[in-house]
Write a protein that holds these residues in place. Sequence first.
Motif, short mmCIF file in Angstrom:
data_model
loop_
_atom_site.label_atom_id
_atom_site.label_comp_id
_atom_site.label_asym_id
_atom_site.label_seq_id
_atom_site.Cartn_x
_atom_site.Cartn_y
_atom_site.Cartn_z
N PHE A 1 2.81 36.53 71.54
CA PHE A 1 2.10 36.39 70.00
C PHE A 1 0.64 36.98 70.35
O PHE A 1 0.04 36.19 71.28
CB PHE A 1 1.93 34.78 69.60
N THR B 1 -4.41 36.85 62.01
CA THR B 1 -3.16 37.11 61.82
C THR B 1 -2.17 37.07 63.04
O THR B 1 -2.78 37.46 64.06
CB THR B 1 -3.08 38.64 61.22
N GLN B 2 -1.14 36.59 62.95
CA GLN B 2 -0.14 36.37 64.08
C GLN B 2 0.84 37.60 63.99
O GLN B 2 1.39 37.76 62.94
CB GLN B 2 0.18 35.12 64.16
N GLN C 1 4.70 27.91 61.08
CA GLN C 1 3.73 27.65 61.87
C GLN C 1 2.69 28.56 62.14
O GLN C 1 1.58 28.09 62.97
CB GLN C 1 4.57 27.59 63.11
N ALA C 2 2.78 29.71 61.61
CA ALA C 2 1.60 30.74 61.79
C ALA C 2 0.46 30.28 60.78
O ALA C 2 0.62 29.64 59.89
CB ALA C 2 2.48 32.14 61.51
N VAL D 1 4.30 38.87 66.24
CA VAL D 1 5.38 38.46 67.11
C VAL D 1 5.65 39.50 68.04
O VAL D 1 6.28 40.61 67.40
CB VAL D 1 6.52 37.98 66.25
N ILE E 1 -2.81 37.34 68.53
CA ILE E 1 -3.53 36.80 67.17
C ILE E 1 -4.69 37.84 67.08
O ILE E 1 -5.44 38.16 68.03
CB ILE E 1 -3.83 35.21 67.58
N THR F 1 6.19 40.68 61.94
CA THR F 1 7.25 40.97 62.78
C THR F 1 7.60 42.52 62.99
O THR F 1 6.79 43.32 62.26
CB THR F 1 8.54 40.32 62.33
N SER G 1 6.48 32.21 57.99
CA SER G 1 6.66 31.51 59.14
C SER G 1 5.75 30.21 59.09
O SER G 1 4.32 30.43 59.28
CB SER G 1 6.17 32.28 60.21
N GLU H 1 3.59 35.81 59.39
CA GLU H 1 3.14 36.48 60.55
C GLU H 1 3.72 37.91 60.51
O GLU H 1 4.41 38.15 59.52
CB GLU H 1 3.66 35.85 61.71
#
Lengths: 417, 417
Positions: B35, B45-46, B71-72, B48, B37, B79, B69, B77
């Motif tokens: 990840f 912003t995350q 969890q983000a 992947v 960040i 991708t 997502s 997030e």
Amino acid sequence: MISRVLSAELAEHAGQRVKVAGWVHRRRLLKSVSFLIVRDRTGLTQAVCSGELPVEESVVEVTGTVTLSPQAPGGVELTSPELAVLAEPAKAPPFDLYRPTVPAALPTILDHAPVALRHPALRAPFEIAAASVAGFRSALDGLGFTEIHTPKIVASATESGADVFGIDYFGRPAYLAQSPQFYKQAMVGVFERVYEVGPVFRAEPHDTARHLAQYTSLDAELGFVRDHRDVMSVLRETLAGMTEEVRRRAAPALTTLGLTPPEVPEEIPSIHFTEAQEMTGEDELDLSPAQERWLSEWARREHGSEFLFVTGYPMAKRPFYTSPDPGRPGHSNGFDLLFRGLELVTGGQRLHRYEDYLAVLGERTEPYEGYLSAFAHGMPPHGGFAIGLERWTSRLTGAANVRSATLFPRDLHRLAP
Amino acid sequence: MISRVLSAELAEHAGQRVKVAGWVHRRRLLKSVSFLIVRDRTGLTQAVCSGELPVEESVVEVTGTVTLSPQAPGGVELTSPELAVLAEPAKAPPFDLYRPTVPAALPTILDHAPVALRHPALRAPFEIAAASVAGFRSALDGLGFTEIHTPKIVASATESGADVFGIDYFGRPAYLAQSPQFYKQAMVGVFERVYEVGPVFRAEPHDTARHLAQYTSLDAELGFVRDHRDVMSVLRETLAGMTEEVRRRAAPALTTLGLTPPEVPEEIPSIHFTEAQEMTGEDELDLSPAQERWLSEWARREHGSEFLFVTGYPMAKRPFYTSPDPGRPGHSNGFDLLFRGLELVTGGQRLHRYEDYLAVLGERTEPYEGYLSAFAHGMPPHGGFAIGLERWTSRLTGAANVRSATLFPRDLHRLAP
């Protein structure tokens, strides 16, 4: 108790008994009647009196009935007035403040600024300046900028080396900052987009109509730019915000001076330095004042614009932190903005890579240690600009001398009032 | 070309391919996935990723698909990212900027300000400061004030005499202004109501948590007041404007710091100096820090207010331009505003009659010549106040040291960065 009404609001109170407060702007003593003209921050009020009246610049409160009168300023006047004197002047003004045209030369005005600036025509430029600064901020606030406040006392005279004021800082030598340049660049690393409105100091040894030892610099700097064109685009938005706010907030001042602010075109015309040189038939590393005037006139004629960007100044004439133009060796991504024949704004893209700074500074890195640390930790491509507030205001108002747009100028000779 | 989207706006672009730009805040390398960040001025912003990732504080652009997502950060997030590195850091930060709690002491933070302030918790106070200043201005703009810019280089060290920095001004001695006091008073004669936001300078020889050699003073002055109570009323409006703008503009910073700005009561409670002395059982000419804390606690307990006015300070402890209280010999129309245990604002009514200035200054009029000229020409009853921006921000954020609310503090020991 009757609360105060401002001159500009008087017509809304027709028929009512109100209180106006201000300075005696003028007395007019006729045979059977006398008029007292009171000046407040919004304009003039006429009161119909009789008998003795306090002298000009007395501070007064006048309670009276708001009565329609087509001849009076604003179409109303105060009748049946009761007068209270809050303060009497101990001295007469250096010139008559009520005359429409200022009957005094600049040195007299500057020597007597606290009273001279009460003249509506001398006060008006500062109302335009205040509105301009408000527009500068609101435009940049709208673009996601953060306002910052940086040190005016610095350890080394790094940016230009010359023209710097020395200070005794707790027994150590220090200097007054010539610009917030290094700090605003460093803060791009924290806030991305920053501006500062503050004093800058130049120990300017020349006694000219356009130089001051202290002036107000409107500084902006922004990160993640493609190149200088993104900076120019933000500058265009900023100038549009400034003129808009002048129209909105300083309408009475514009009327007093008989002015219309310039239109800022959707796209400000732009010319490359080399083209400018070809057009004006000169071949120096900088533009002369005569060239700047010629180019401004050309932009007005050809593009209908009072603003003109000149881009691509030679690297040799720009400060070390200027980014070169990758496409034109010897030329920079630095620009000037000309406004009505004069350079108003300097700006450009800066270097952003640590190694580029090490390369241009060579052995001289030690005084720049704090500055360089920002770049050592990762900085995006960025650039910015600085507008001299007093220069902007004096161009806008057509003042021949920048001191007419400075409340209390500081220069080679002047340290008071 | 895909244009940039800010972290805070990412969720609005779900399903789209966008570009995010900023600094690598943190890398998290797991077995099969990694990840990245990215930190920009609005948040995180995350992305992947897979494989090698650029080190923390690298400046990057990440183009990717906005994917839901839970969890983000922000619930989305990026991708399928493509990564471009705009600048690589040459040095590691002095501490990990991604840790929620700052793992460094104040001297380390100050020494490395250009990079340390990138930590969201260290940056947040300055976003609150910027919003506060915007609120100060908008409140006063709404009340008919005009912004001014006054000289920071002055001919004589007149206001207090001590703690002043000397300058070499073209070979003549001059000083850095300790406040815009005299200029703002003089400009009441021109604009009636003025404010200035600018640096003031104190050659403060004490090394404390609350004193700086340069700080940002929020100054206001207004004419045609009844007495100090009209000034206190404008100050109340100003504080309400400041907290309102902090709520409106600096919400993310408040969240980062877990703060709620104080409520400014419709009427701020007020206590006379003599009562304050009786309540705290002391009998000096000034309030001690312990008394200020006690009184603040009392105002919170008894009036539910974090603000408390103390009025009627003894004339002996106020500057010469302070107006006496006509009803209480020895006492002034000067006040302080306490906020959370500390004096935050000093203000009051000033003398406005020329003869009163001549009487208090006696033989010492010569260095005050420019100042006095304003009063010689008729000045209304007036008063004003000054708020120390860094002190305000540090109280608001609960900082133990005013330097935590100063980008680049200047003090007895510190002149860099």
